[in-house]
Design a protein around this motif. Structure first.
Motif, short mmCIF file in Angstrom:
data_model
loop_
_atom_site.label_atom_id
_atom_site.label_comp_id
_atom_site.label_asym_id
_atom_site.label_seq_id
_atom_site.Cartn_x
_atom_site.Cartn_y
_atom_site.Cartn_z
N ARG B 57 84.10 -94.67 -42.24
CA ARG B 57 84.84 -95.59 -41.35
C ARG B 57 86.27 -95.73 -41.86
O ARG B 57 86.49 -96.05 -43.02
CB ARG B 57 84.17 -96.96 -41.34
CG ARG B 57 82.86 -96.99 -40.57
CD ARG B 57 82.16 -98.32 -40.76
NE ARG B 57 83.07 -99.44 -40.46
CZ ARG B 57 82.64 -100.60 -39.96
NH1 ARG B 57 81.36 -100.79 -39.71
NH2 ARG B 57 83.50 -101.58 -39.73
N GLU B 58 87.21 -95.56 -40.95
CA GLU B 58 88.61 -95.64 -41.36
C GLU B 58 88.98 -97.05 -41.84
O GLU B 58 89.80 -97.19 -42.74
CB GLU B 58 89.52 -95.22 -40.19
CG GLU B 58 89.39 -93.73 -39.87
CD GLU B 58 90.20 -93.32 -38.66
OE1 GLU B 58 89.89 -93.81 -37.55
OE2 GLU B 58 91.13 -92.51 -38.81
N TYR B 177 84.38 -85.69 -42.65
CA TYR B 177 84.86 -86.95 -43.22
C TYR B 177 85.42 -86.81 -44.63
O TYR B 177 85.43 -87.78 -45.40
CB TYR B 177 83.75 -88.01 -43.14
CG TYR B 177 83.45 -88.35 -41.69
CD1 TYR B 177 84.12 -89.39 -41.05
CD2 TYR B 177 82.58 -87.57 -40.93
CE1 TYR B 177 83.90 -89.67 -39.71
CE2 TYR B 177 82.36 -87.84 -39.59
CZ TYR B 177 83.02 -88.88 -38.99
OH TYR B 177 82.83 -89.16 -37.66
N GLN B 290 86.84 -82.03 -30.22
CA GLN B 290 86.16 -82.87 -31.23
C GLN B 290 86.71 -82.60 -32.64
O GLN B 290 85.97 -82.24 -33.56
CB GLN B 290 84.65 -82.64 -31.19
CG GLN B 290 84.04 -83.04 -29.85
CD GLN B 290 82.59 -83.44 -29.98
OE1 GLN B 290 81.81 -82.74 -30.60
NE2 GLN B 290 82.24 -84.58 -29.40
N PHE B 292 87.39 -84.48 -34.76
CA PHE B 292 86.89 -85.44 -35.75
C PHE B 292 85.66 -84.92 -36.49
O PHE B 292 85.24 -85.50 -37.48
CB PHE B 292 86.59 -86.81 -35.11
CG PHE B 292 86.09 -86.75 -33.69
CD1 PHE B 292 84.79 -86.40 -33.40
CD2 PHE B 292 86.95 -87.06 -32.63
CE1 PHE B 292 84.34 -86.36 -32.10
CE2 PHE B 292 86.50 -87.02 -31.31
CZ PHE B 292 85.17 -86.66 -31.04
N TYR B 293 85.04 -83.86 -36.01
CA TYR B 293 83.86 -83.28 -36.69
C TYR B 293 84.20 -81.90 -37.25
O TYR B 293 85.05 -81.19 -36.72
CB TYR B 293 82.69 -83.15 -35.71
CG TYR B 293 82.13 -84.45 -35.18
CD1 TYR B 293 82.08 -85.60 -35.96
CD2 TYR B 293 81.63 -84.52 -33.88
CE1 TYR B 293 81.56 -86.78 -35.47
CE2 TYR B 293 81.09 -85.70 -33.37
CZ TYR B 293 81.06 -86.84 -34.17
OH TYR B 293 80.54 -87.99 -33.66
N HIS B 321 90.57 -88.59 -36.29
CA HIS B 321 89.73 -89.76 -36.01
C HIS B 321 90.62 -90.80 -35.32
O HIS B 321 91.84 -90.64 -35.30
CB HIS B 321 89.13 -90.29 -37.31
CG HIS B 321 88.23 -89.28 -37.98
ND1 HIS B 321 88.68 -88.44 -38.97
CD2 HIS B 321 86.94 -88.95 -37.74
CE1 HIS B 321 87.68 -87.63 -39.33
NE2 HIS B 321 86.61 -87.92 -38.60
N PRO B 322 90.04 -91.85 -34.76
CA PRO B 322 90.86 -92.74 -33.92
C PRO B 322 92.10 -93.30 -34.62
O PRO B 322 93.20 -93.25 -34.05
CB PRO B 322 89.88 -93.85 -33.53
CG PRO B 322 88.55 -93.16 -33.51
CD PRO B 322 88.60 -92.18 -34.65
N MET B 323 91.98 -93.81 -35.84
CA MET B 323 93.17 -94.39 -36.46
C MET B 323 94.19 -93.31 -36.80
O MET B 323 95.40 -93.52 -36.65
CB MET B 323 92.79 -95.14 -37.74
CG MET B 323 93.95 -95.94 -38.31
SD MET B 323 93.61 -96.64 -39.93
CE MET B 323 94.08 -95.27 -40.97
N ALA B 326 95.95 -92.57 -33.75
CA ALA B 326 96.81 -93.69 -33.37
C ALA B 326 98.12 -93.64 -34.15
O ALA B 326 99.17 -94.02 -33.64
CB ALA B 326 96.09 -95.02 -33.62
N LEU B 343 91.36 -88.26 -26.90
CA LEU B 343 90.95 -87.86 -28.25
C LEU B 343 89.96 -86.69 -28.31
O LEU B 343 90.19 -85.72 -29.04
CB LEU B 343 90.40 -89.08 -29.02
CG LEU B 343 89.75 -88.81 -30.39
CD1 LEU B 343 90.73 -88.20 -31.37
CD2 LEU B 343 89.19 -90.10 -30.99
#
Lengths: 169, 507
Positions: B57-58, B177, B290, B292-293, B321-323, B326, B343
């Motif tokens: 988790r960010e 991650y 994707q 993020f993976y 990832h979202p943050m 952002a 995203l």
């Protein structure tokens, strides 16, 4: 603007900013976005300014400007002590009507402007010829957006399924 | 008590070897010195987080594992700096990309900066040793995620050379991650390799212990002065003890900061700090990307690393990832949101400028704030802006060649380019401080190695020129950037120099 004009404006600006810092507390800020709990770096006044900025920078149906401002407050508390005072100064400058008059031709404090006018103020900082104003805009934009999108509450809305489940063994 | 927090630790009166910092340089040095029989204490300002803490988790990872919770930036806020702060240092949060130092770079250090005894032949056996220890191996292209694969495809279509990278992982399931701490200990970071090895040989790792200053007398460090930290900052308790030898390995920015706080500043300390400044694109593809993976970085193109008189750059991918998105996405309000909701369809590709190879590229300077906290003042010179501009053009072309519907830049407001014909619009939007998002994940230099009167530490054993029992062992000794991700260079140099120390200090 040539260099001389800039310098003059800079000197006048400095005087006005100094004056505005003194008179700032005479202006009531918006009642919305009051802090809900203890603050570590911000004071109640700059907290409201930050939350008001977050309400414009973060356009997400699940966004909560008060939660965002609290998250930024916690983040800055973990940084160098100077970061907290610089953020407060930046927020006071952003809010200031006198600074706004000098820089953007507005007298009302940021928190008392309509949302459209608030967006114009953000854009004016973004598009400024002064590196310092562009940096201030970037700092406020990044702090509020990162604080929001770090939260798992945002995941569904941006199509992020979240981390995988880990199975022991 | 091998890993112990400063709060639980009572320092002995004197320690044989103190290693300051537990990242790529400090951990390797500590393990090698402990194995050779030295009494070693490692001091780390960050916390001791492990597999069970890494919840992907960010909102948890950045405050726990990054300098200034991930908000570190250059003095004018023009460049965001991602740097680790934990037991294991940046190796806990890096994306595992591993390169040996290019021979050309080592030759440049020797010819231009007078660096001796760090040639390719001297380093080779040490690279081999750390590659074996950290399982550094190439990743098969089939195991790349789509984000990396699209960078590969675009480069191939345009005829740009591109290669798969090596990664320091074992039994990796490619969750994606790496940047938040490996949740399954697949990443062979210092946390699970050289630090436990140091501890097995009797070393103590003291975390949440910040070194405020080294007290010197004549040409020797006589005391290490530290602050005990909690998660929230200094607790007020000070620790002070003596050491026969000090190995400073706090990483670029923090290592020169310790020297400056210790009154050891001079015309070279904190100077020539380089960042591999990064500019990014987000390209939209119809089929989900994707980003993020999957392994965050598995391909790299050095096609533009050497551009004659101009500064070079290289291309790699990044996780999104979202943050992270952002921060990379510019604009505010609806404009920013319009990027965020894309995203799953977006790539994250990077053009990374190679700084420090021309006389004009003098790098940044580490300064101290009134509290003693460091800040890097780095205003990019025109040559580096030109490399970033050309890097951005190249990335847009690569993304379009790979089939992107549009490619978004880091200008503010962002530009969206959907055809080769529209590329010319980039010329109307020159880059500059605060006009475009620039990042760094590679901080190098600030305590460079070289000749007396031109550097901070000497060749051979990386000893401080003026302080006889102080050595530096991290990326801050680099006289330039590298043109490749830096972790393996730091491992190799630490492995080599700690062998030399073992020989010198025993006799």
């Amino acid at each position: 603007m040539d260099r001389r004009a800039f310098l003059q404006r800079g000197l006048v600006g400095g005087a006005i900013l100094a004056a505005s810092a003194c008179t700032l507390h005479a202006w009531p800020v918006q009642d919305r976005y009051q802090p809900q709990g203890n603050l570590q770096c911000l004071d109640p006044r700059t907290f409201v300014v930050l939350a008001s900025i977050a309400a414009r920078t973060v356009q997400d149906p699940v966004a909560d400007p008060v939660a965002i401002a609290h998250a930024v407050d916690r983040t800055i508390a973990l940084s160098a002590p100077e970061a907290a005072s610089e953020l407060r100064q930046l927020l006071n400058l952003f809010e200031s009507g006198l600074a706004g008059l000098l820089l953007d031709g507005r007298l009302r404090p940021f928190t008392r402007l309509t949302p459209d006018r608030q967006d114009q103020v953000l854009a004016a900082w973004r598009d400024s010829r002064l590196v310092l104003r562009r940096a201030g805009y970037t700092a406020l934009r990044k702090l509020t957006l990162a604080a929001h999108y770090a939260s798992p509450t945002t995941w569904e809305g941006v199509g992020y399924p979240g981390p995988p489940e880990l199975v022991e063994g | 008590m091998p890993f112990v927090s400063a709060a639980e630790w009572t320092p002995p009166k004197s320690v044989q070897v103190v290693v300051i910092g537990s990242g790529a340089g400090g951990a390797v040095a500590a393990a090698r010195l402990a194995a050779a029989g030295f009494e070693v204490v490692v001091l780390e300002e960050g916390g001791h987080y492990q597999k069970r803490n890494f919840r992907m988790r960010e909102d948890e990872a950045f405050p726990q594992l990054y300098q200034e919770s991930g908000t570190r930036a250059t003095k004018d806020l023009g460049i965001a700096i991602l740097q680790g702060r934990a037991v294991g240092g940046s190796t806990v949060i890096n994306w595992t990309t591993s390169f040996r130092t290019p021979d050309l770079v080592l030759d440049h250090w020797q010819k231009v900066h007078g660096v001796q005894e760090f040639g390719a032949a001297e380093l080779r056996p040490h690279f081999e040793a750390v590659e074996a220890r950290l399982n550094i191996q190439p990743i098969p292209l089939e195991e790349s995620n789509r984000n990396n694969r699209l960078l590969w495809d675009g480069c191939e279509k345009l005829g740009y050379s591109i290669e798969v990278t090596k990664r320091n992982v074992k039994n990796c399931f490619r969750s994606g991650y790496c940047g938040m701490g490996c949740p399954v200990d697949a990443k062979q970071s210092m946390l699970v390799t050289y630090l436990p090895e140091a501890v097995e040989h009797g070393a103590t790792v003291v975390y949440r212990c910040r070194v405020d200053r080294l007290r010197t007398d004549g040409d020797r460090v006589v005391a290490i002065e530290c602050s005990e930290l909690s998660e929230a900052g200094p607790t007020g308790r000070q620790l002070s003890f003596a050491a026969e030898r000090v190995v400073l390995a706090g990483g670029a920015i923090n290592t020169p900061a310790v020297l400056l706080r210790s009154g050891l500043g001079d015309a070279f300390t904190g100077r020539r700090t380089f960042l591999h400044p990064v500019i990014a694109t987000s390209a939209r593809f119809r089929e989900p990307v994707q980003a993020f993976y999957g392994a965050p970085q598995s391909v790299a193109s050095h096609h533009f690393a050497h551009r004659g008189e101009r500064a070079g750059f290289f291309l790699e991918a990044a996780p999104a990832h979202p943050m992270m998105l952002a921060l990379a996405a510019t604009g505010f309000g609806e404009a920013h949101r319009s990027t965020m909701v894309e995203l799953p369809q977006l790539t994250a590709h990077l053009a990374i400028a190679i700084d420090g190879f021309s006389p004009e590229e003098t790098g940044g300077t580490v300064e101290l704030r009134p509290s003693g906290a460091p800040v890097l003042d780095y205003v990019l010179p025109p040559r580096i802006w030109e490399a970033l501009q050309e890097g951005l053009r190249t990335l847009v072309r690569v993304d379009l060649a790979a089939g992107a519907e549009w490619v978004q830049t880091g200008h503010d407001p962002a530009l969206r380019i959907s055809s080769e014909g529209a590329l010319a619009s980039l010329e109307d939007h020159p880059l500059g401080p605060g006009k475009v998002a620039v990042f760094s994940a590679h901080v190098m230099g600030g305590a460079m190695v070289g000749e007396v009167g031109r550097s901070v530490v000497r060749s051979g054993d990386l000893r401080h020129h003026r302080i006889s029992n102080l050595h530096v062992c991290d990326g801050s000794i680099f006289p330039t950037s590298l043109g490749v991700n830096p972790q393996e260079t730091i491992y190799g140099i630490a492995h080599l120099v700690s062998e030399r120390w073992t020989q010198h200090w025993k006799s």
